[in-house]
Design a protein around this motif. Structure first.
Motif, PDB file in Angstrom:
ATOM      1  N   LYS A  29       0.812  -1.216   0.000  1.00 44.00           N
ATOM      2  CA  LYS A  29       0.000   0.000   0.000  1.00 44.00           C
ATOM      3  C   LYS A  29       0.847   1.268   0.000  1.00 44.00           C
ATOM      4  O   LYS A  29       0.427   2.297  -0.522  1.00 44.00           O
ATOM      5  N   LEU A  30       2.026   1.199   0.604  1.00 40.96           N
ATOM      6  CA  LEU A  30       2.863   2.394   0.711  1.00 40.96           C
ATOM      7  C   LEU A  30       3.905   2.510  -0.403  1.00 40.96           C
ATOM      8  O   LEU A  30       4.576   3.528  -0.504  1.00 40.96           O
ATOM      9  N   ALA A  31       4.047   1.495  -1.220  1.00 34.90           N
ATOM     10  CA  ALA A  31       5.104   1.468  -2.236  1.00 34.90           C
ATOM     11  C   ALA A  31       5.034   2.660  -3.183  1.00 34.90           C
ATOM     12  O   ALA A  31       6.066   3.225  -3.552  1.00 34.90           O
ATOM     13  N   ALA A  32       3.850   3.084  -3.556  1.00 36.45           N
ATOM     14  CA  ALA A  32       3.711   4.195  -4.500  1.00 36.45           C
ATOM     15  C   ALA A  32       4.135   5.525  -3.883  1.00 36.45           C
ATOM     16  O   ALA A  32       4.572   6.433  -4.592  1.00 36.45           O
ATOM     17  N   GLN A  33       4.025   5.644  -2.561  1.00 38.35           N
ATOM     18  CA  GLN A  33       4.356   6.903  -1.891  1.00 38.35           C
ATOM     19  C   GLN A  33       5.829   7.002  -1.513  1.00 38.35           C
ATOM     20  O   GLN A  33       6.311   8.091  -1.218  1.00 38.35           O
ATOM     21  N   ALA A  34       6.522   5.869  -1.507  1.00 36.94           N
ATOM     22  CA  ALA A  34       7.926   5.859  -1.080  1.00 36.94           C
ATOM     23  C   ALA A  34       8.831   6.309  -2.219  1.00 36.94           C
ATOM     24  O   ALA A  34       8.592   6.002  -3.388  1.00 36.94           O
ATOM     25  N   GLU A  35       9.890   7.039  -1.853  1.00 44.10           N
ATOM     26  CA  GLU A  35      10.862   7.473  -2.850  1.00 44.10           C
ATOM     27  C   GLU A  35      11.801   6.342  -3.225  1.00 44.10           C
ATOM     28  O   GLU A  35      12.297   6.290  -4.337  1.00 44.10           O
ATOM     29  N   SER A  36      12.062   5.438  -2.266  1.00 48.12           N
ATOM     30  CA  SER A  36      12.959   4.315  -2.536  1.00 48.12           C
ATOM     31  C   SER A  36      12.558   3.125  -1.679  1.00 48.12           C
ATOM     32  O   SER A  36      11.861   3.258  -0.673  1.00 48.12           O
ATOM     33  N   GLU A  37      13.027   1.980  -2.094  1.00 45.39           N
ATOM     34  CA  GLU A  37      12.779   0.740  -1.350  1.00 45.39           C
ATOM     35  C   GLU A  37      13.408   0.816   0.042  1.00 45.39           C
ATOM     36  O   GLU A  37      12.826   0.353   1.014  1.00 45.39           O
ATOM     37  N   GLU A  38      14.584   1.416   0.126  1.00 39.27           N
ATOM     38  CA  GLU A  38      15.290   1.521   1.410  1.00 39.27           C
ATOM     39  C   GLU A  38      14.501   2.386   2.396  1.00 39.27           C
ATOM     40  O   GLU A  38      14.424   2.074   3.577  1.00 39.27           O
ATOM     41  N   GLN A  39      13.941   3.471   1.894  1.00 43.32           N
ATOM     42  CA  GLN A  39      13.146   4.354   2.749  1.00 43.32           C
ATOM     43  C   GLN A  39      11.928   3.610   3.297  1.00 43.32           C
ATOM     44  O   GLN A  39      11.621   3.693   4.485  1.00 43.32           O
ATOM     45  N   LEU A  40      11.262   2.872   2.440  1.00 43.79           N
ATOM     46  CA  LEU A  40      10.087   2.107   2.848  1.00 43.79           C
ATOM     47  C   LEU A  40      10.466   1.046   3.884  1.00 43.79           C
ATOM     48  O   LEU A  40       9.797   0.899   4.908  1.00 43.79           O
ATOM     49  N   GLU A  41      11.541   0.332   3.636  1.00 46.94           N
ATOM     50  CA  GLU A  41      11.998  -0.704   4.580  1.00 46.94           C
ATOM     51  C   GLU A  41      12.350  -0.087   5.933  1.00 46.94           C
ATOM     52  O   GLU A  41      12.055  -0.666   6.974  1.00 46.94           O
ATOM     53  N   ALA A  42      12.978   1.080   5.910  1.00 48.59           N
ATOM     54  CA  ALA A  42      13.355   1.741   7.163  1.00 48.59           C
ATOM     55  C   ALA A  42      12.114   2.115   7.980  1.00 48.59           C
ATOM     56  O   ALA A  42      12.088   1.929   9.201  1.00 48.59           O
ATOM     57  N   VAL A  43      11.092   2.618   7.313  1.00 46.82           N
ATOM     58  CA  VAL A  43       9.857   2.992   8.005  1.00 46.82           C
ATOM     59  C   VAL A  43       9.192   1.744   8.578  1.00 46.82           C
ATOM     60  O   VAL A  43       8.746   1.734   9.729  1.00 46.82           O
ATOM     61  N   LEU A  44       9.141   0.668   7.795  1.00 50.06           N
ATOM     62  CA  LEU A  44       8.520  -0.569   8.272  1.00 50.06           C
ATOM     63  C   LEU A  44       9.298  -1.164   9.446  1.00 50.06           C
ATOM     64  O   LEU A  44       8.696  -1.654  10.410  1.00 50.06           O
ATOM     65  N   GLU A  45      10.617  -1.126   9.370  1.00 45.16           N
ATOM     66  CA  GLU A  45      11.449  -1.636  10.474  1.00 45.16           C
ATOM     67  C   GLU A  45      11.195  -0.843  11.750  1.00 45.16           C
ATOM     68  O   GLU A  45      11.095  -1.403  12.838  1.00 45.16           O
ATOM     69  N   ARG A  46      11.101   0.461  11.611  1.00 47.72           N
ATOM     70  CA  ARG A  46      10.855   1.306  12.779  1.00 47.72           C
ATOM     71  C   ARG A  46       9.487   1.017  13.399  1.00 47.72           C
ATOM     72  O   ARG A  46       9.347   0.948  14.615  1.00 47.72           O
ATOM     73  N   LEU A  47       8.483   0.840  12.550  1.00 45.41           N
ATOM     74  CA  LEU A  47       7.149   0.510  13.052  1.00 45.41           C
ATOM     75  C   LEU A  47       7.149  -0.837  13.774  1.00 45.41           C
ATOM     76  O   LEU A  47       6.485  -0.999  14.800  1.00 45.41           O
ATOM     77  N   GLN A  48       7.905  -1.789  13.248  1.00 43.63           N
ATOM     78  CA  GLN A  48       7.997  -3.085  13.920  1.00 43.63           C
ATOM     79  C   GLN A  48       8.744  -2.966  15.241  1.00 43.63           C
ATOM     80  O   GLN A  48       8.357  -3.583  16.226  1.00 43.63           O
ATOM     81  N   ALA A  49       9.799  -2.179  15.263  1.00 43.04           N
ATOM     82  CA  ALA A  49      10.565  -1.996  16.495  1.00 43.04           C
ATOM     83  C   ALA A  49       9.709  -1.333  17.578  1.00 43.04           C
ATOM     84  O   ALA A  49       9.851  -1.637  18.762  1.00 43.04           O
TER      85      ALA A  49
END
Length: 147
Positions: A29-49
């Motif tokens: 759902k967020l892939a279209a709003q992310a500038e890069s895959e790394e940025q998206l992964e970082a946000v998801l990792e933070r939410l999981q943490a």
């Protein structure tokens, strides 16, 4: 201009406030709003943490919500399609309760009366199979229906 990671995090939180999502769902759902895959992964990792995003919690809630209508095979399939791992699925399924009891409840709601012919019996069994109940649970229900 606002930080793109912050905007992505706000979008993720907005989705998570409505209902829990699996990591894979949220990523899609967020892939279209992310500038890069790394940025998206970082946000998801933070939410999981921060324990705001949890596949095991999502799996448990999904199983509890849908167990009254579906069997274990269907629940497993749906969770796999949502990107949930086998360990989380195995941990969540016992929360659904006894599959044979759920199967009997679904059968009773749908049919309310015993099958009068072999064709009707087959129809009822197919319906329960489509709902994802195991052959053992279906046989127990049909055996109980015959008694």
């Amino acid at each position: 201009m606002a930080d793109p990671s912050a905007a992505l995090r706000v979008a993720a939180l907005r989705l998570l406030t409505r209902r829990d999502h699996s990591r894979a769902e949220l990523k899609a759902k967020l892939a279209a709003q992310a500038e890069s895959e790394e940025q998206l992964e970082a946000v998801l990792e933070r939410l999981q943490a921060e324990r705001l995003l949890s596949d095991s919690r999502y799996a448990s809630q999904r199983v509890v919500a849908r167990a009254g209508r579906y069997g274990n095979a269907r629940l497993k399939q749906e969770l796999r399609q949502c990107g949930i791992g086998d360990d989380d699925i195995a941990d969540a399924l016992p929360e659904a309760g006894d599959e044979a009891e759920r199967c009997k409840a679904v059968w009773a709601r749908k049919f309310r009366e015993l099958p009068q012919s072999a064709a009707e019996r087959a129809k009822q069994m197919r319906f329960l199979q489509y709902r994802g109940f195991s052959g053992d649970a279906i046989r127990r229900v049909m055996r109980g229906a015959d008694e």
